[in-house]
Motif scaffolding. Sequence first.
Motif, mmCIF file in Angstrom:
data_model
loop_
_atom_site.group_PDB
_atom_site.id
_atom_site.type_symbol
_atom_site.label_atom_id
_atom_site.label_comp_id
_atom_site.label_asym_id
_atom_site.label_seq_id
_atom_site.Cartn_x
_atom_site.Cartn_y
_atom_site.Cartn_z
ATOM 1 N N ALA A 140 -10.633 1.724 -7.858
ATOM 2 C CA ALA A 140 -11.506 2.816 -7.399
ATOM 3 C C ALA A 140 -12.178 3.465 -8.604
ATOM 4 N N HIS B 31 -7.012 10.477 -3.363
ATOM 5 C CA HIS B 31 -5.692 10.904 -2.886
ATOM 6 C C HIS B 31 -4.766 11.333 -4.018
ATOM 7 N N ASP C 293 -7.829 12.437 3.363
ATOM 8 C CA ASP C 293 -7.335 12.536 1.989
ATOM 9 C C ASP C 293 -8.296 13.441 1.203
ATOM 10 N N ASP D 181 -12.213 9.976 2.481
ATOM 11 C CA ASP D 181 -12.562 8.603 2.848
ATOM 12 C C ASP D 181 -11.414 7.885 3.554
ATOM 13 N N ARG D 182 -10.301 8.583 3.763
ATOM 14 C CA ARG D 182 -9.183 7.997 4.524
ATOM 15 C C ARG D 182 -8.825 8.888 5.697
ATOM 16 N N THR E 107 -5.774 -5.568 -1.943
ATOM 17 C CA THR E 107 -6.040 -4.135 -1.781
ATOM 18 C C THR E 107 -7.346 -3.747 -2.462
ATOM 19 N N GLY E 108 -8.012 -2.771 -1.902
ATOM 20 C CA GLY E 108 -9.270 -2.302 -2.506
ATOM 21 C C GLY E 108 -10.397 -2.510 -1.518
ATOM 22 N N ASN F 112 -3.459 2.346 4.883
ATOM 23 C CA ASN F 112 -3.513 3.743 4.430
ATOM 24 C C ASN F 112 -4.640 4.549 5.075
ATOM 25 N N ARG G 189 3.222 -5.115 -6.104
ATOM 26 C CA ARG G 189 1.904 -5.229 -6.751
ATOM 27 C C ARG G 189 1.652 -4.030 -7.662
ATOM 28 N N SER H 198 -0.375 -0.950 -8.936
ATOM 29 C CA SER H 198 -1.403 -0.074 -8.363
ATOM 30 C C SER H 198 -2.664 -0.152 -9.220
ATOM 31 N N GLY H 199 -3.805 -0.011 -8.565
ATOM 32 C CA GLY H 199 -5.066 0.047 -9.309
ATOM 33 C C GLY H 199 -5.527 1.475 -9.528
ATOM 34 N N THR H 200 -4.779 2.450 -9.020
ATOM 35 C CA THR H 200 -5.232 3.836 -9.151
ATOM 36 C C THR H 200 -4.197 4.758 -9.801
#
Length: 551
Positions: free
Chosen positions: A30, A70, A285, A289-290, A360-361, A381, A504, A506-508
Amino acid sequence: MAAQLPLDDIARLADLHPKPGHIRFQYGTAGFRTLGSVLDSVLFRVGVLAGLRSKKLDGKTIGVMVTASHNPEPDNGVKLVDPRGEMLEASWEAHATSLANAASTEDFLQAVDAVVKNAKIDLSKPAKVIYARDTRPSGPSLVASLEDGLKAIGAETRDAGVTTTPILHYLVRAINTKGTSAEYGDDSEDGYFKKLSGAFKQLVSGKPALPPLVVDCANGVGANAVEKIVPYLGDSLTFIPHNTATATPGALNNACGADYVKTTQKLPPSLANELKSGERGCSFDGDADRLMYFYIDARNQFRMLDGDKIAALVAGFIVELVKNAGLEEKIRVGIVQTAYANGSSTKYLADRLPVRCVPTGVKHLHHAAEHFNIGVYFEANGHGTVLFSPETQGTLASYEPSTPAQSTALKHLRNLVQLINQTVGDALSDLLLVETVLAHKSYSGVEWDSLYVDLPNRLVKVLVADVRAFQTEDAERRLVSPRGLQGKIDALVKRYEGGRSFVRPSGTEDVVRVYAEAVMKSQADELAFRVAGLVYDETGGDPATRPKEFL
Ligand code: G16
């Protein structure tokens, strides 16, 4: 002579935003996301990059959103939005990372020059950028850094102020499609609210009004959007907004919001006395966007309706409309999920529709969904939307129905195209979509929930020494490194009935995530903590954060 980079301007302003020496930045799932206090140089550089991206695309408007969604309040972040309102093209993520990590002003100038050459950018083209931020306290100063970057590259700018991520995505697409056959809407917040509320009112016209909806705004910018859309909706839907304290320090995403609901599988404590048996509510969130839904059942228990349940509800409704319109031969509906999708949801959906699993993403889901005529994508999510391909939109626009029933279904499909924010997941648009389906089906949370029964599941985080040591394959369902760990996870999973687990990075956030499900809740919890323990033991995690159950 070919246009040149304004090197002096860039250097002078870059000197005001030096990179902190010890940090390596990464444009991830993100965008850039970390503590707001260390992002000054990144924001300046993203400003320059946004200008270059616009030049590369012949002066199309690029979006920049300053948010950490988030994440907790001290975090902040920034992401670029491409002209159709979608996430930045993947090949430019490397450019973003290289600019962000240049050690000095001189290195930065060289990195900028390398991007210009590499991407073959015609510097004589104009640069146009629109930007916005969420309500985080670090937002204003980071926007000021961004503005310096935009000034340095000579971009024409528009400040969209404090707004939600999906509204910024909407504005980008609206600006770039203005006056074309693909016009997306008026390029203003007013245009956005009019478009969504207009379609919603048409869709629910003649249906009995649903009871008021409790909306947990996560103390974030979604509170503003909810407040603003109220007059547009009139009496078609009533909100009871909660957690709207956008100016209270530390309140953002704290014990509230979509991520809290999904990860704890609990009602935010602030809503404890707000919902009675049978009543429904939802959580946004921090940047809206969630979306997560929930209700209180007959035994006064909290029941969560997550992104998977939203996908099942919405996809079922769309498939029915396509059929009723007489278009099932022409329009193929498909679903995109990630490994986090509950096993029961995948089974339920795959029995009815084509289902694809991707990493994810949102960018991965979005691209996969573009391969269907109508692609429904939701992460568990609560991040998701529905895409109608340009051909499908053409079919819907020109189709001549032959019965009144077909005509009604067609009208609903056309309104859904307007109601749904097709640029990115959008809590407000998704909320109106869910409410539409509930109104059409006369469903309460109970009927919706009974589409399928979730397998009990658990998501935990592990802090490890080096997140980058974790690499995955098969849409993140298997680890390739650290070597040998996947084999141990497999052996553990086999011991649990209906067991499934994956690990995995996390990318955030700087953590490794562990997901587990099993037929019984206690087993899902145990499996998650055992796998987390394995991850911890293998990789020397921080003792303070070793999964507590196994200390
Ligand atoms: C972002 C992405 C989502 C992703 C989420 C968590 O959401 O846009 O696609 O599911 O992060 O990602 P990870 O598990 O890699 O940390 P948001 O709402 O924070 O922008």
